[in-house]
Design a protein around this motif. Sequence first.
Motif, PDB file in Angstrom:
ATOM      1  N   ASN A  20       0.749  -1.610  -0.598  1.00 55.82           N
ATOM      2  CA  ASN A  20      -0.325   0.128   0.389  1.00 55.82           C
ATOM      3  C   ASN A  20       1.340   0.742   0.194  1.00 55.82           C
ATOM      4  O   ASN A  20       1.344   1.236   1.071  1.00 55.82           O
ATOM      5  CB  ASN A  20      -1.052   0.157   1.398  1.00 55.82           C
ATOM      6  CG  ASN A  20      -2.162   1.278   1.243  1.00 55.82           C
ATOM      7  OD1 ASN A  20      -1.847   1.802   0.667  1.00 55.82           O
ATOM      8  ND2 ASN A  20      -2.953   0.962   2.161  1.00 55.82           N
ATOM      9  N   THR A  21       1.302   1.860  -1.317  1.00 54.58           N
ATOM     10  CA  THR A  21       2.267   3.001  -1.364  1.00 54.58           C
ATOM     11  C   THR A  21       1.904   4.180  -0.632  1.00 54.58           C
ATOM     12  O   THR A  21       2.447   5.015   0.009  1.00 54.58           O
ATOM     13  CB  THR A  21       2.621   2.547  -3.052  1.00 54.58           C
ATOM     14  OG1 THR A  21       3.208   1.507  -3.280  1.00 54.58           O
ATOM     15  CG2 THR A  21       3.745   4.055  -2.992  1.00 54.58           C
ATOM     16  N   PRO A  26       4.520   7.469   3.391  1.00 52.89           N
ATOM     17  CA  PRO A  26       4.753   8.914   4.177  1.00 52.89           C
ATOM     18  C   PRO A  26       5.242   8.129   5.362  1.00 52.89           C
ATOM     19  O   PRO A  26       5.102   8.604   6.236  1.00 52.89           O
ATOM     20  CB  PRO A  26       3.136   8.617   4.525  1.00 52.89           C
ATOM     21  CG  PRO A  26       2.507   8.547   3.189  1.00 52.89           C
ATOM     22  CD  PRO A  26       2.699   7.857   2.503  1.00 52.89           C
ATOM     23  N   VAL A  27       4.387   6.899   5.647  1.00 49.21           N
ATOM     24  CA  VAL A  27       4.830   6.473   7.129  1.00 49.21           C
ATOM     25  C   VAL A  27       7.210   5.982   7.037  1.00 49.21           C
ATOM     26  O   VAL A  27       7.281   7.065   8.427  1.00 49.21           O
ATOM     27  CB  VAL A  27       4.628   5.031   7.545  1.00 49.21           C
ATOM     28  CG1 VAL A  27       4.653   4.576   8.519  1.00 49.21           C
ATOM     29  CG2 VAL A  27       2.976   4.691   7.979  1.00 49.21           C
ATOM     30  N   HIS A  83       6.823  -1.661  10.242  1.00 50.81           N
ATOM     31  CA  HIS A  83       5.295  -1.504   9.693  1.00 50.81           C
ATOM     32  C   HIS A  83       5.873  -0.117   9.519  1.00 50.81           C
ATOM     33  O   HIS A  83       5.783   0.920   8.754  1.00 50.81           O
ATOM     34  CB  HIS A  83       4.711  -0.939  11.257  1.00 50.81           C
ATOM     35  CG  HIS A  83       4.511  -1.666  12.256  1.00 50.81           C
ATOM     36  ND1 HIS A  83       3.539  -2.956  11.809  1.00 50.81           N
ATOM     37  CD2 HIS A  83       5.096  -2.552  13.700  1.00 50.81           C
ATOM     38  CE1 HIS A  83       3.285  -3.518  12.665  1.00 50.81           C
ATOM     39  NE2 HIS A  83       4.254  -3.707  13.511  1.00 50.81           N
ATOM     40  N   ALA A  84       7.648   0.836   9.513  1.00 48.55           N
ATOM     41  CA  ALA A  84       8.314   1.650   8.982  1.00 48.55           C
ATOM     42  C   ALA A  84       8.945   1.745   7.608  1.00 48.55           C
ATOM     43  O   ALA A  84       8.796   2.460   6.793  1.00 48.55           O
ATOM     44  CB  ALA A  84       9.679   2.629   9.729  1.00 48.55           C
ATOM     45  N   GLY A  85       9.469   0.219   7.168  1.00 48.38           N
ATOM     46  CA  GLY A  85       9.897   0.105   6.099  1.00 48.38           C
ATOM     47  C   GLY A  85      11.247   0.857   5.822  1.00 48.38           C
ATOM     48  O   GLY A  85      12.459   0.842   6.416  1.00 48.38           O
ATOM     49  N   ALA A  86      11.302   1.725   4.797  1.00 47.61           N
ATOM     50  CA  ALA A  86      12.756   2.157   4.301  1.00 47.61           C
ATOM     51  C   ALA A  86      12.900   2.986   4.934  1.00 47.61           C
ATOM     52  O   ALA A  86      13.801   3.545   4.689  1.00 47.61           O
ATOM     53  CB  ALA A  86      12.396   3.005   3.339  1.00 47.61           C
TER      54      ALA A  86
END
Length: 146
Positions: A20-21, A26-27, A83-86
């Motif tokens: 879900n880009t 934003p996250v 949860h935060a990814g990159a």
Amino acid sequence: MNITPEMYGKMSEKASPGSNTKVNVPVAFCVGGAICVIGELIMTLMEKIVSDETAAGTWTSIILVGLSALFTGLGWYEKLAKHAGAGTLVPITGFSNAISSSAIEAKSEGFILGVGAKIFTIAGPVILYGCSASVIYGLIYYFISG
């Protein structure tokens, strides 16, 4: 059964989870920004303690790398990264996490053949291509600037 590249591509897309880009970007931006804000706060505090900008920057890097390694060892960094990814990969803390997690995984194989041999498994390509790119960019800059 022969699987063609097209069939494999379709099977891979079907099995891969969607991303879900609109939420992930934003996250990641906010978490990466929050890590950088923490770094700036540490930098400001260190400038007041050591009153030398270079030394404050060095201490800030040391503290961020140390905290990242500690949080990796406690399993907190992985939960945040889930949860935060990159957002957790880009700052210096992501590099520390990559090295720390490799060392933790290889610890059972011993310190020499385990940790010593596998500590840069994830971070090695980053170091190699980062150094190579800096040499190439440096040469280009040298020849352009005369």
